[in-house]
Design an enzyme around this catalytic site. Structure first.
Site, PDB file in Angstrom:
ATOM      1  N   ASP A  57       0.947  -1.103   0.036  1.00 54.82           N
ATOM      2  CA  ASP A  57      -0.074  -0.119  -0.032  1.00 54.82           C
ATOM      3  C   ASP A  57       0.718   1.374   0.039  1.00 54.82           C
ATOM      4  O   ASP A  57       1.743   1.263   0.761  1.00 54.82           O
ATOM      5  CB  ASP A  57      -0.881   0.020   1.333  1.00 54.82           C
ATOM      6  CG  ASP A  57      -2.010   1.036   1.333  1.00 54.82           C
ATOM      7  OD1 ASP A  57      -1.687   2.056   0.484  1.00 54.82           O
ATOM      8  OD2 ASP A  57      -2.656   1.058   2.206  1.00 54.82           O
ATOM      9  N   ARG A 110       5.169   1.627   9.942  1.00 56.24           N
ATOM     10  CA  ARG A 110       5.064   2.940   9.069  1.00 56.24           C
ATOM     11  C   ARG A 110       6.021   3.774  10.090  1.00 56.24           C
ATOM     12  O   ARG A 110       5.936   4.688  10.859  1.00 56.24           O
ATOM     13  CB  ARG A 110       3.474   3.492   9.100  1.00 56.24           C
ATOM     14  CG  ARG A 110       2.802   2.552   8.574  1.00 56.24           C
ATOM     15  CD  ARG A 110       1.226   3.097   8.376  1.00 56.24           C
ATOM     16  NE  ARG A 110       0.356   1.990   7.859  1.00 56.24           N
ATOM     17  CZ  ARG A 110      -0.940   2.220   7.667  1.00 56.24           C
ATOM     18  NH1 ARG A 110      -1.457   3.328   8.114  1.00 56.24           N
ATOM     19  NH2 ARG A 110      -1.933   1.358   7.178  1.00 56.24           N
ATOM     20  N   GLN A 125      -3.941  -4.331  12.718  1.00 53.02           N
ATOM     21  CA  GLN A 125      -5.422  -4.058  12.428  1.00 53.02           C
ATOM     22  C   GLN A 125      -5.998  -5.518  11.874  1.00 53.02           C
ATOM     23  O   GLN A 125      -5.308  -6.259  11.807  1.00 53.02           O
ATOM     24  CB  GLN A 125      -5.549  -2.923  11.658  1.00 53.02           C
ATOM     25  CG  GLN A 125      -5.105  -3.262  10.166  1.00 53.02           C
ATOM     26  CD  GLN A 125      -5.203  -1.914   9.131  1.00 53.02           C
ATOM     27  OE1 GLN A 125      -5.135  -0.746   9.591  1.00 53.02           O
ATOM     28  NE2 GLN A 125      -5.420  -2.057   7.954  1.00 53.02           N
ATOM     29  N   ASP A 236     -14.570   6.635   6.129  1.00 53.88           N
ATOM     30  CA  ASP A 236     -14.059   6.399   7.292  1.00 53.88           C
ATOM     31  C   ASP A 236     -15.182   6.090   8.443  1.00 53.88           C
ATOM     32  O   ASP A 236     -15.962   6.914   8.431  1.00 53.88           O
ATOM     33  CB  ASP A 236     -12.889   7.447   7.694  1.00 53.88           C
ATOM     34  CG  ASP A 236     -11.648   7.464   6.971  1.00 53.88           C
ATOM     35  OD1 ASP A 236     -11.550   6.547   6.072  1.00 53.88           O
ATOM     36  OD2 ASP A 236     -11.011   8.530   6.907  1.00 53.88           O
ATOM     37  N   GLU A 249     -11.030   7.856  14.636  1.00 51.52           N
ATOM     38  CA  GLU A 249     -11.149   7.102  13.374  1.00 51.52           C
ATOM     39  C   GLU A 249     -10.824   5.288  13.699  1.00 51.52           C
ATOM     40  O   GLU A 249      -9.627   5.310  14.344  1.00 51.52           O
ATOM     41  CB  GLU A 249     -10.365   7.456  12.084  1.00 51.52           C
ATOM     42  CG  GLU A 249     -10.288   6.455  10.947  1.00 51.52           C
ATOM     43  CD  GLU A 249      -9.393   6.638   9.833  1.00 51.52           C
ATOM     44  OE1 GLU A 249      -8.888   5.797   9.354  1.00 51.52           O
ATOM     45  OE2 GLU A 249      -8.932   7.667   9.746  1.00 51.52           O
ATOM     46  N   SER A 252     -10.778   2.674   7.885  1.00 51.04           N
ATOM     47  CA  SER A 252     -10.924   3.103   6.729  1.00 51.04           C
ATOM     48  C   SER A 252     -11.275   1.793   5.665  1.00 51.04           C
ATOM     49  O   SER A 252     -10.687   0.898   5.786  1.00 51.04           O
ATOM     50  CB  SER A 252      -9.415   3.816   6.113  1.00 51.04           C
ATOM     51  OG  SER A 252      -9.761   4.034   4.703  1.00 51.04           O
TER      52      SER A 252
END
Length: 335
Positions: A57, A110, A125, A236, A249, A252
């Site tokens: 991604d 990340r 996640q 979202d 949030e 997504s």
């Protein structure tokens, strides 16, 4: 200067030991509720992919993946940012059919993430993906799926409150749907984050739709890669977080691009070089199933349901000195 916000009078809602029990309770119960709600089956997933596969991604396009060479394979690997594209290929390879889907534990790094109360360089996640028919590539089907996910979240939260009577987080099952353009029209003088805060303050549980394309202001509400979500059929899931006093949030998601929307979005994003990558060629040639999917933050859900103020209370990561010092002074234990 520390980027950590400590609410006045905040104390960790559970002891260290009870916190671990609650995290385990949430993770085991929610994945069962989610799989039942969406007809999903658990599968194994990669921690890294070939850098030339096109499967990683690209997020907003500037984040640097963690890469490493694999001498015995003769390839370079990249630690995934997410499994948005891999899942769609897996549905084909694992011979899933329309109406059935998969979910998996996704762990990512990340390294360019700006860490604060709700962001970490470690991402955990539930990534899920489901095959749908072309007739179900609609806004109504998207909304129906969102309601099912919110229902699974609320069922888990209610069960957690029974298992841990000292917790009193109440989540709203009623979802308010609004597009990013409608939200900009409603609050033209606010930035994107402030708009989300205001709409969640009013409606508590919100699905903010159609994210990725430019709004009338000339800017997108938020960045989205052009090659997984259809920008007209995504969004979202946001909850109001009482502890932090802000929108929050947890997911997504969206109906994924088909041949036509991928072609359009690659042009709009100036990413036509991706057409040559194996994944993109298969998609443009109609060789992959039509799907919808998303990611649901495990640590984010734990934060929301338990009522913690920092993501480091529910996951192990690395933190800068100022963050560690601020949390230590406030009596907050970072795992």
């Amino acid at each position: 200067m520390s980027k950590v916000y400590i609410p006045e009078g905040y104390q960790s809602p559970l002891s260290n030991y009870e916190m671990q029990r609650a995290i385990e309770f949430i993770k085991s119960n929610f994945q069962a509720n989610l799989s039942n709600a969406l007809n999903l089956r658990r599968v194994s997933a990669p921690l890294f992919v070939d850098e030339n596969s096109g499967l990683n991604d690209n997020l907003n396009g500037f984040e640097r993946p963690v890469g490493f060479d694999i001498p015995d394979v003769g390839a370079n690997g990249q630690v995934v940012h997410s499994l948005a594209k891999w899942k769609r290929l897996a549905l084909k390879r694992y011979e899933f059919h329309v109406g059935k889907g998969l979910y998996t534990d996704m762990n990512a790094i990340r390294r360019d993430e700006e860490v604060d109360n709700i962001h970490s360089i470690y991402v955990d996640q539930w990534d899920w993906e489901k095959i749908i028919s072309r007739e179900n590539r609609t806004m109504e089907y998207l909304k129906e799926t969102v309601r099912s996910i919110v229902g699974a979240v609320c069922e888990t939260s209610e069960a957690l409150d029974v298992a841990f009577p000292s917790l009193h987080v109440k989540l709203d099952r009623d979802v308010f749907f609004i597009t990013s353009q409608e939200l900009e029209d409603l609050y033209p003088d606010l930035d994107a984050h402030q708009r989300e805060n205001e709409i969640c303050r009013q409606h508590h549980t919100v699905f903010l739709m159609q994210i990725g394309g430019k709004l009338r202001s000339g800017k997108p509400h938020d960045g989205r890669a052009p090659d997984y979500d259809d920008w007209k059929l995504n969004g979202d899931i946001l909850f109001w977080n009482d502890v932090l006093g802000r929108s929050f949030e947890i997911s997504s998601m969206g109906i994924r691009v088909d041949e036509a929307s991928l072609d359009e979005q690659l042009n709009l994003a100036g990413c036509n070089e991706r057409r040559k990558l194996p994944f993109h060629k298969m998609l443009l040639d109609g060789q992959l199933p039509l799907t919808m999917g998303g990611g649901i933050g495990q640590s984010r859900l734990c934060m929301l349901m338990i009522g913690t103020c920092h993501i480091g209370e529910v996951q192990v990561s690395l933190w800068d000195h100022d963050t560690q010092e601020t949390c230590e002074k406030a009596g907050i234990m970072l795992l």
